[in-house]
Write a protein that holds these residues in place. Structure first.
Motif, PDB file in Angstrom:
ATOM      1  N   THR A   1      -0.081  -1.663  -4.263  1.00 16.13           N
ATOM      2  CA  THR A   1      -0.604  -1.093  -5.495  1.00 16.13           C
ATOM      3  C   THR A   1      -2.121  -1.242  -5.489  1.00 16.13           C
ATOM      4  N   PHE A   2      -2.812  -0.150  -5.760  1.00 20.18           N
ATOM      5  CA  PHE A   2      -4.274  -0.146  -5.759  1.00 20.18           C
ATOM      6  C   PHE A   2      -4.781  -0.004  -7.195  1.00 20.18           C
ATOM      7  N   LEU A   3      -6.049  -0.348  -7.389  1.00 16.17           N
ATOM      8  CA  LEU A   3      -6.635  -0.171  -8.708  1.00 16.17           C
ATOM      9  C   LEU A   3      -6.903   1.299  -9.003  1.00 16.17           C
ATOM     10  N   ASP A   4      -7.338   2.035  -7.959  1.00 19.51           N
ATOM     11  CA  ASP A   4      -7.647   3.449  -8.143  1.00 19.51           C
ATOM     12  C   ASP A   4      -7.811   4.101  -6.777  1.00 19.51           C
ATOM     13  N   ASP A   5      -8.192   5.377  -6.752  1.00 16.04           N
ATOM     14  CA  ASP A   5      -8.386   6.098  -5.491  1.00 16.04           C
ATOM     15  C   ASP A   5      -9.476   5.471  -4.637  1.00 16.04           C
ATOM     16  N   ASP A   6     -10.538   5.024  -5.281  1.00 15.33           N
ATOM     17  CA  ASP A   6     -11.682   4.488  -4.533  1.00 15.33           C
ATOM     18  C   ASP A   6     -11.321   3.228  -3.757  1.00 15.33           C
ATOM     19  N   SER A   7     -10.422   2.417  -4.310  1.00 14.86           N
ATOM     20  CA  SER A   7     -10.068   1.178  -3.607  1.00 14.86           C
ATOM     21  C   SER A   7      -9.375   1.485  -2.285  1.00 14.86           C
ATOM     22  N   PHE A   8      -8.591   2.552  -2.249  1.00 18.06           N
ATOM     23  CA  PHE A   8      -7.975   2.960  -0.982  1.00 18.06           C
ATOM     24  C   PHE A   8      -9.042   3.496  -0.029  1.00 18.06           C
ATOM     25  N   GLN A   9      -9.983   4.263  -0.540  1.00 18.37           N
ATOM     26  CA  GLN A   9     -11.053   4.797   0.294  1.00 18.37           C
ATOM     27  C   GLN A   9     -11.904   3.684   0.903  1.00 18.37           C
ATOM     28  N   ASN A  10     -12.077   2.591   0.159  1.00 24.48           N
ATOM     29  CA  ASN A  10     -12.839   1.457   0.695  1.00 24.48           C
ATOM     30  C   ASN A  10     -12.172   0.886   1.945  1.00 24.48           C
ATOM     31  N   ILE A  11     -10.860   0.890   1.955  1.00 23.54           N
ATOM     32  CA  ILE A  11     -10.145   0.373   3.126  1.00 23.54           C
ATOM     33  C   ILE A  11     -10.391   1.263   4.339  1.00 23.54           C
ATOM     34  N   LEU A  12     -10.226   2.564   4.174  1.00 20.95           N
ATOM     35  CA  LEU A  12     -10.420   3.474   5.300  1.00 20.95           C
ATOM     36  C   LEU A  12     -11.854   3.462   5.809  1.00 20.95           C
ATOM     37  N   SER A  13     -12.799   3.465   4.906  1.00 13.70           N
ATOM     38  CA  SER A  13     -14.201   3.473   5.331  1.00 13.70           C
ATOM     39  C   SER A  13     -14.586   2.170   6.011  1.00 13.70           C
ATOM     40  N   GLY A  14     -13.826   1.106   5.773  1.00 13.85           N
ATOM     41  CA  GLY A  14     -14.097  -0.176   6.416  1.00 13.85           C
ATOM     42  C   GLY A  14     -13.450  -0.316   7.777  1.00 13.85           C
ATOM     43  N   CYS A  15     -12.812   0.757   8.255  1.00 10.75           N
ATOM     44  CA  CYS A  15     -12.168   0.752   9.574  1.00 10.75           C
ATOM     45  C   CYS A  15     -12.740   1.904  10.397  1.00 10.75           C
ATOM     46  N   PRO A  16     -13.945   1.743  10.937  1.00 13.83           N
ATOM     47  CA  PRO A  16     -14.669   2.865  11.551  1.00 13.83           C
ATOM     48  C   PRO A  16     -14.075   3.376  12.863  1.00 13.83           C
ATOM     49  N   VAL A  17     -13.170   2.608  13.508  1.00 12.13           N
ATOM     50  CA  VAL A  17     -12.577   3.065  14.774  1.00 12.13           C
ATOM     51  C   VAL A  17     -11.054   3.179  14.667  1.00 12.13           C
ATOM     52  N   LEU A  18     -10.543   3.315  13.460  1.00 11.01           N
ATOM     53  CA  LEU A  18      -9.102   3.368  13.234  1.00 11.01           C
ATOM     54  C   LEU A  18      -8.475   4.549  13.966  1.00 11.01           C
ATOM     55  N   GLU A  19      -7.380   4.290  14.688  1.00 11.94           N
ATOM     56  CA  GLU A  19      -6.693   5.339  15.431  1.00 11.94           C
ATOM     57  C   GLU A  19      -5.283   5.606  14.927  1.00 11.94           C
ATOM     58  N   GLU A  20      -4.668   4.632  14.272  1.00 14.63           N
ATOM     59  CA  GLU A  20      -3.294   4.804  13.797  1.00 14.63           C
ATOM     60  C   GLU A  20      -3.153   4.249  12.391  1.00 14.63           C
ATOM     61  N   LEU A  21      -2.644   5.095  11.475  1.00 17.41           N
ATOM     62  CA  LEU A  21      -2.438   4.683  10.085  1.00 17.41           C
ATOM     63  C   LEU A  21      -1.012   4.988   9.673  1.00 17.41           C
ATOM     64  N   ASP A  22      -0.325   3.971   9.152  1.00 20.06           N
ATOM     65  CA  ASP A  22       1.029   4.115   8.636  1.00 20.06           C
ATOM     66  C   ASP A  22       0.998   3.678   7.179  1.00 20.06           C
ATOM     67  N   ILE A  23       1.216   4.632   6.271  1.00 22.49           N
ATOM     68  CA  ILE A  23       1.166   4.307   4.844  1.00 22.49           C
ATOM     69  C   ILE A  23       2.478   4.700   4.186  1.00 22.49           C
ATOM     70  N   GLN A  24       3.120   3.737   3.513  1.00 20.97           N
ATOM     71  CA  GLN A  24       4.373   3.966   2.807  1.00 20.97           C
ATOM     72  C   GLN A  24       4.167   3.675   1.327  1.00 20.97           C
ATOM     73  N   ARG A  25       4.388   4.678   0.520  1.00 23.57           N
ATOM     74  CA  ARG A  25       4.189   4.556  -0.925  1.00 23.57           C
ATOM     75  C   ARG A  25       5.554   4.525  -1.595  1.00 23.57           C
ATOM     76  N   THR A  26       6.014   3.349  -1.930  1.00 17.13           N
ATOM     77  CA  THR A  26       7.348   3.187  -2.504  1.00 17.13           C
ATOM     78  C   THR A  26       7.333   2.433  -3.819  1.00 17.13           C
ATOM     79  N   ASN A  27       6.176   2.032  -4.302  1.00 20.11           N
ATOM     80  CA  ASN A  27       6.110   1.334  -5.587  1.00 20.11           C
ATOM     81  C   ASN A  27       6.298   2.301  -6.740  1.00 20.11           C
ATOM     82  N   GLN A  28       6.563   1.750  -7.913  1.00 20.22           N
ATOM     83  CA  GLN A  28       6.645   2.557  -9.120  1.00 20.22           C
ATOM     84  C   GLN A  28       5.231   2.925  -9.566  1.00 20.22           C
ATOM     85  N   GLY A  29       4.597   3.778  -8.781  1.00 20.48           N
ATOM     86  CA  GLY A  29       3.231   4.191  -9.087  1.00 20.48           C
ATOM     87  C   GLY A  29       2.248   3.258  -8.417  1.00 20.48           C
TER      88      GLY A  29
END
Length: 300
Positions: free
Chosen positions: A24-52
């Motif tokens: 669960t994130f606070l907002d859209d920007d908090s997720f963007q902070n994670i991606l921008s903090g991984c400058p050489v990321l090659e594989e992303l697995d994201i599962q959204r199963t929470n109640q929002g």
């Protein structure tokens, strides 16, 4: 419940693989902070199963990402999120989506494999269907494609369907039932260089609808398809008519493999009698046992 909004500084300069499951994130920007903090990321697995998870627009923007697996489940009920993808070097894309309302995907010129599963309800709008087709149009370079049940029927009803052309597609795997096979054959017309066609797990019953042979044969079936496979074959009339049509019109077919649920002698006898457009085509009949220890054996 995990919150990632408190991470003001998130920097992992060497991280190449990241899995985010049921967060669960606070907002859209908090997720963007994670991606921008991984400058050489090659594989992303994201599962959204929470109640929002508090993400309204899931934006995947990465110039290094090569593999993306996304699962948006029934449980995300508070929002109908949008999906935005900007990943120019993406090679593998797997999307299971049950809730998203809008898809905004840039061209994916490097894509090799894609697997799409959607949940279609009567409440889905024409704009939603056109969005799905629009996303498929951005993966036109894909070589291996898997589509879940319902997608072929939906895409043929979308406004932009006729613009689709999978010119590099060589392998197609379908999970389909309860549709007219004319829709499938029409879809094959948008895949001129297809070589391998696989049907996954037919459902039991008279669900393979056949409305008669089409006036024209898809180009790929006449000149390119070399292998066809049926898995979970039940032997209903629709299936048998489709097999007969494919065998008779696949002019360069080398191998037809049918994996059945039962050793029905009538099915075997009829299939072996069907006329073949290719003189070199070999037919292989297999039987899959659904016991505690399932196995596949040749159907003698």
């Amino acid at each position: 419940m995990s919150f990632f909004g408190f991470l003001c500084q998130f920097f992992l300069p060497s991280l190449k693989v990241l899995h985010l499951h049921s967060l669960t994130f606070l907002d859209d920007d908090s997720f963007q902070n994670i991606l921008s903090g991984c400058p050489v990321l090659e594989e992303l697995d994201i599962q959204r199963t929470n109640q929002g998870d508090n993400i309204k627009t899931l934006c995947i923007c990465s110039s290094t990402l090569k593999k993306l697996c996304m699962y948006n489940s029934f449980c995300v009920t508070r929002l109908q999120p949008s999906v935005v993808i900007k990943a120019p070097v993406l090679e593998i894309f797997q999307l299971n989506d049950f809730v998203s309302s809008v898809f905004n995907v840039d061209e994916l010129p490097s894509l090799v494999k894609a697997n799409f599963k959607f949940y279609f309800e009567n409440r889905r709008s024409e704009d939603y269907y056109n969005g799905v087709v629009g996303m498929l149009g951005k993966i036109s370079n894909v070589q291996h494609l898997e589509l879940s049940n319902g997608i072929p029927k939906v895409v043929t009803e979308a406004f932009d369907y006729n613009t689709l052309l999978f010119h590099n597609l060589t392998h197609l795997r379908l999970q389909i039932c309860d549709i007219h096979w004319s829709i499938l054959l029409d879809l094959l017309g948008h895949m001129p260089n297809l070589k391998v066609l696989v049907f996954n797990e037919f459902m039991v019953g008279e669900l393979c609808l056949w409305s008669g042979e089409p006036e024209s044969v898809p180009k790929c079936l006449s000149f390119c398809v070399e292998a066809i496979e049926f898995s979970g074959f039940a032997g209903c009339k629709g299936e048998m008519k489709l097999v007969r049509y494919l065998l008779g019109n696949a002019m360069v077919l080398k191998k037809l493999t049918i994996t059945s649920r039962t050793r029905n002698k009538k099915i075997k006898a009829n299939v072996l009698k069907f006329p073949r457009g290719s003189s070199t085509c070999q037919i292989k009949l297999l039987y899959r046992s659904y016991s505690m220890y399932p196995k596949v054996a040749e159907w003698l």
